[in-house]
Design a protein around this motif. Structure first.
Motif, PDB file in Angstrom:
ATOM      1  N   THR A  33       3.949  -5.795  10.305  1.00 37.89           N
ATOM      2  CA  THR A  33       3.223  -6.167   9.090  1.00 37.89           C
ATOM      3  C   THR A  33       4.124  -6.924   8.109  1.00 37.89           C
ATOM      4  O   THR A  33       5.336  -6.976   8.272  1.00 37.89           O
ATOM      5  CB  THR A  33       2.659  -4.920   8.349  1.00 37.89           C
ATOM      6  OG1 THR A  33       3.710  -4.294   7.591  1.00 37.89           O
ATOM      7  CG2 THR A  33       2.062  -3.904   9.302  1.00 37.89           C
ATOM      8  N   GLN A 100      -5.041   5.224  10.329  1.00 39.50           N
ATOM      9  CA  GLN A 100      -5.565   4.420   9.209  1.00 39.50           C
ATOM     10  C   GLN A 100      -7.090   4.498   9.131  1.00 39.50           C
ATOM     11  O   GLN A 100      -7.758   4.818  10.084  1.00 39.50           O
ATOM     12  CB  GLN A 100      -5.099   2.958   9.362  1.00 39.50           C
ATOM     13  CG  GLN A 100      -3.595   2.822   9.123  1.00 39.50           C
ATOM     14  CD  GLN A 100      -3.043   1.425   9.328  1.00 39.50           C
ATOM     15  OE1 GLN A 100      -3.796   0.490   9.561  1.00 39.50           O
ATOM     16  NE2 GLN A 100      -1.730   1.290   9.256  1.00 39.50           N
ATOM     17  N   GLY A 103      -8.816   7.774   5.047  1.00 36.85           N
ATOM     18  CA  GLY A 103      -8.661   8.289   3.687  1.00 36.85           C
ATOM     19  C   GLY A 103      -7.282   8.856   3.395  1.00 36.85           C
ATOM     20  O   GLY A 103      -7.066   9.476   2.345  1.00 36.85           O
ATOM     21  N   ALA A 105      -4.262   7.241   2.903  1.00 32.33           N
ATOM     22  CA  ALA A 105      -3.594   6.566   1.783  1.00 32.33           C
ATOM     23  C   ALA A 105      -4.232   6.977   0.461  1.00 32.33           C
ATOM     24  O   ALA A 105      -3.535   7.154  -0.549  1.00 32.33           O
ATOM     25  CB  ALA A 105      -3.659   5.050   1.960  1.00 32.33           C
ATOM     26  N   ASN A 133      -2.301  -9.135   2.023  1.00 34.19           N
ATOM     27  CA  ASN A 133      -2.583  -7.744   2.392  1.00 34.19           C
ATOM     28  C   ASN A 133      -3.745  -7.220   1.540  1.00 34.19           C
ATOM     29  O   ASN A 133      -3.586  -6.402   0.641  1.00 34.19           O
ATOM     30  CB  ASN A 133      -1.322  -6.897   2.199  1.00 34.19           C
ATOM     31  CG  ASN A 133      -1.448  -5.485   2.753  1.00 34.19           C
ATOM     32  OD1 ASN A 133      -2.536  -5.068   3.161  1.00 34.19           O
ATOM     33  ND2 ASN A 133      -0.347  -4.752   2.768  1.00 34.19           N
ATOM     34  N   THR A 135      -6.076  -5.288   2.274  1.00 35.17           N
ATOM     35  CA  THR A 135      -6.324  -3.848   2.429  1.00 35.17           C
ATOM     36  C   THR A 135      -5.603  -3.076   1.330  1.00 35.17           C
ATOM     37  O   THR A 135      -6.197  -2.227   0.647  1.00 35.17           O
ATOM     38  CB  THR A 135      -5.828  -3.370   3.812  1.00 35.17           C
ATOM     39  OG1 THR A 135      -6.539  -4.078   4.818  1.00 35.17           O
ATOM     40  CG2 THR A 135      -6.040  -1.887   3.990  1.00 35.17           C
ATOM     41  N   SER A 136      -4.321  -3.373   1.148  1.00 35.52           N
ATOM     42  CA  SER A 136      -3.548  -2.651   0.138  1.00 35.52           C
ATOM     43  C   SER A 136      -3.994  -3.034  -1.277  1.00 35.52           C
ATOM     44  O   SER A 136      -4.049  -2.183  -2.172  1.00 35.52           O
ATOM     45  CB  SER A 136      -2.056  -2.935   0.331  1.00 35.52           C
ATOM     46  OG  SER A 136      -1.295  -2.174  -0.560  1.00 35.52           O
ATOM     47  N   THR A 138      -7.011  -3.925  -2.208  1.00 27.11           N
ATOM     48  CA  THR A 138      -8.277  -3.212  -2.453  1.00 27.11           C
ATOM     49  C   THR A 138      -8.021  -1.734  -2.725  1.00 27.11           C
ATOM     50  O   THR A 138      -8.615  -1.139  -3.636  1.00 27.11           O
ATOM     51  CB  THR A 138      -9.214  -3.362  -1.238  1.00 27.11           C
ATOM     52  OG1 THR A 138      -9.400  -4.742  -0.974  1.00 27.11           O
ATOM     53  CG2 THR A 138     -10.563  -2.708  -1.496  1.00 27.11           C
ATOM     54  N   LYS A 142      -8.821   0.354  -6.326  1.00 25.89           N
ATOM     55  CA  LYS A 142      -9.657   1.560  -6.441  1.00 25.89           C
ATOM     56  C   LYS A 142      -9.025   2.609  -7.341  1.00 25.89           C
ATOM     57  O   LYS A 142      -9.716   3.471  -7.872  1.00 25.89           O
ATOM     58  CB  LYS A 142      -9.922   2.145  -5.056  1.00 25.89           C
ATOM     59  CG  LYS A 142     -10.843   1.266  -4.255  1.00 25.89           C
ATOM     60  CD  LYS A 142     -11.394   1.921  -3.032  1.00 25.89           C
ATOM     61  CE  LYS A 142     -12.504   1.013  -2.505  1.00 25.89           C
ATOM     62  NZ  LYS A 142     -13.101   1.468  -1.282  1.00 25.89           N
TER      63      LYS A 142
HETATM   64  C1  COA Z   1      -2.772  -0.087   3.312  1.00 26.53           C
HETATM   65  C2  COA Z   1      -2.818   1.287   4.005  1.00 26.53           C
HETATM   66  C3  COA Z   1      -1.741   2.158   3.360  1.00 26.53           C
HETATM   67  C4  COA Z   1      -4.189   1.905   3.800  1.00 26.53           C
HETATM   68  O1  COA Z   1      -4.131   3.216   4.370  1.00 26.53           O
HETATM   69  P1  COA Z   1      -5.467   3.977   4.855  1.00 26.53           P
HETATM   70  O2  COA Z   1      -5.120   5.415   5.020  1.00 26.53           O
HETATM   71  O3  COA Z   1      -5.998   3.275   6.035  1.00 26.53           O
HETATM   72  O4  COA Z   1      -6.420   3.773   3.608  1.00 26.53           O
HETATM   73  P2  COA Z   1      -7.711   4.650   3.251  1.00 26.53           P
HETATM   74  O5  COA Z   1      -8.359   5.107   4.515  1.00 26.53           O
HETATM   75  O6  COA Z   1      -7.342   5.677   2.252  1.00 26.53           O
HETATM   76  O7  COA Z   1      -8.636   3.535   2.606  1.00 26.53           O
HETATM   77  C5  COA Z   1      -8.635   3.332   1.218  1.00 26.53           C
HETATM   78  C6  COA Z   1      -9.326   2.022   0.916  1.00 26.53           C
HETATM   79  O8  COA Z   1      -8.490   0.949   1.324  1.00 26.53           O
HETATM   80  C7  COA Z   1      -9.314  -0.117   1.816  1.00 26.53           C
HETATM   81  N1  COA Z   1      -9.065  -0.283   3.237  1.00 26.53           N
HETATM   82  C8  COA Z   1      -8.405   0.555   4.083  1.00 26.53           C
HETATM   83  N2  COA Z   1      -8.328   0.019   5.297  1.00 26.53           N
HETATM   84  C9  COA Z   1      -8.968  -1.169   5.232  1.00 26.53           C
HETATM   85  C10 COA Z   1      -9.208  -2.205   6.165  1.00 26.53           C
HETATM   86  N3  COA Z   1      -8.780  -2.115   7.432  1.00 26.53           N
HETATM   87  N4  COA Z   1      -9.880  -3.293   5.742  1.00 26.53           N
HETATM   88  C11 COA Z   1     -10.296  -3.411   4.467  1.00 26.53           C
HETATM   89  N5  COA Z   1     -10.099  -2.454   3.529  1.00 26.53           N
HETATM   90  C12 COA Z   1      -9.442  -1.358   3.912  1.00 26.53           C
HETATM   91  C13 COA Z   1     -10.735   0.307   1.597  1.00 26.53           C
HETATM   92  O9  COA Z   1     -11.125  -0.112   0.329  1.00 26.53           O
HETATM   93  C14 COA Z   1     -10.621   1.796   1.642  1.00 26.53           C
HETATM   94  O10 COA Z   1     -11.622   2.468   0.960  1.00 26.53           O
HETATM   95  P3  COA Z   1     -13.013   2.803   1.714  1.00 26.53           P
HETATM   96  O11 COA Z   1     -12.660   3.454   3.010  1.00 26.53           O
HETATM   97  O12 COA Z   1     -13.701   3.684   0.739  1.00 26.53           O
HETATM   98  O13 COA Z   1     -13.672   1.479   1.923  1.00 26.53           O
HETATM   99  C15 COA Z   1      -2.598   1.163   5.523  1.00 26.53           C
HETATM  100  O14 COA Z   1      -3.493   0.197   6.038  1.00 26.53           O
HETATM  101  C16 COA Z   1      -1.178   0.778   5.892  1.00 26.53           C
HETATM  102  O15 COA Z   1      -0.291   1.628   5.954  1.00 26.53           O
HETATM  103  N6  COA Z   1      -0.971  -0.507   6.166  1.00 26.53           N
HETATM  104  C17 COA Z   1       0.361  -1.012   6.547  1.00 26.53           C
HETATM  105  C18 COA Z   1       1.371  -0.823   5.435  1.00 26.53           C
HETATM  106  C19 COA Z   1       0.883  -1.337   4.108  1.00 26.53           C
HETATM  107  O16 COA Z   1       0.281  -2.402   4.007  1.00 26.53           O
HETATM  108  N7  COA Z   1       1.216  -0.568   3.059  1.00 26.53           N
HETATM  109  C20 COA Z   1       0.966  -0.964   1.704  1.00 26.53           C
HETATM  110  C21 COA Z   1       2.174  -1.704   1.215  1.00 26.53           C
HETATM  111  S1  COA Z   1       1.959  -2.312  -0.418  1.00 26.53           S
END
Ligand code: COA
Length: 188
Positions: A33, A100, A103, A105, A133, A135-136, A138, A142
């Motif tokens: 990533t 992932q 919920g 994160a 990114n 995903t992060s 968004t 929240k």
């Molecule tokens: C970003 C990350 C931490 C999210 O972790 P996660 O446990 O999957 O997140 P959650 O399940 O708690 O989801 C929280 C919200 O994030 C968003 N989200 C999570 N995964 C997503 C995806 N694949 N696509 C779009 N939005 C996403 C959504 O808004 C989600 O809320 P919702 O489920 O109510 O729609 C994870 O994808 C990750 O570790 N990614 C690689 C490392 C990274 O990018 N870390 C952040 C560095 S700044």
């Protein structure tokens, strides 16, 4: 695949014995990533030093424990080293690919921000996120983080330039405990 419904997620302070699993999550994020801007994997010694520095500084290092497996981790530390930044922290959150979208994160950030609010020393929480990114971004939106700036083309990885999106959550901190300095009060 574990689902959040099948397994209880426990958010707890990281122990030294969690570091090999934290290292695996960290190095996976480096390899796959743009969340971490290292290009080479780090060793256990680096994570151990990081954990020791964070905990010695009174900063939280949290893990999401699912039935004894570390599914993710989150932390914050001082944003920049100079003393004028002492009320500002930078947070980070990582979840292992197999866990992932469950919920995790959200659970980690919820507890991390609880710790920040309770610490009495945190006013601004900053997330520095590679701009693609979404995903992060968004996830942080929240929790009330807002984008306060974008630094264009300040990173390079996977043969492309990366922009850095800076997001900030300002806590309604009053009467911040300021040991060694004058007491300061922030308007909420
Ligand atoms: C970003 C990350 C931490 C999210 O972790 P996660 O446990 O999957 O997140 P959650 O399940 O708690 O989801 C929280 C919200 O994030 C968003 N989200 C999570 N995964 C997503 C995806 N694949 N696509 C779009 N939005 C996403 C959504 O808004 C989600 O809320 P919702 O489920 O109510 O729609 C994870 O994808 C990750 O570790 N990614 C690689 C490392 C990274 O990018 N870390 C952040 C560095 S700044």
């Amino acid at each position: 695949m574990v689902t959040a419904q099948q397994q209880a997620v426990s958010i707890r302070d990281a122990r030294e014995t969690d570091l090999p699993e934290i290292l695996t999550i960290h190095n996976t994020a480096i390899a796959e990533t743009t969340a971490i801007w290292d290009t080479e994997p780090v060793g256990l010694d680096e994570r151990l030093a990081w954990w020791r520095t964070r905990t010695a500084g009174g900063f939280p290092v949290l893990v999401a424990d699912i039935d004894g497996t570390v599914a993710g981790y989150a932390s914050y530390g001082q944003w920049r080293p100079k003393s004028g930044y002492r009320f500002s922290v930078e947070n980070s959150v990582y979840v292992a690919p197999g866990f992932q979208r469950l919920g995790i994160a959200t659970a980690l950030l919820t507890e991390l921000l609880e710790r920040a609010r309770g610490a009495g020393t945190v006013h601004a929480v900053i997330a520095a996120i590679e701009s693609s990114n979404t995903t992060s971004i968004t996830l942080h939106e929240k929790f009330g983080f807002r984008t306060v700036g974008v630094l264009p083309e300040v990173g390079h990885k996977f043969d492309r330039w990366m922009d850095l999106t800076l997001m900030q959550l300002t806590l309604a901190t009053t009467d911040v405990v300021d040991s060694g300095h004058d007491k300061v009060t922030f308007a909420s």
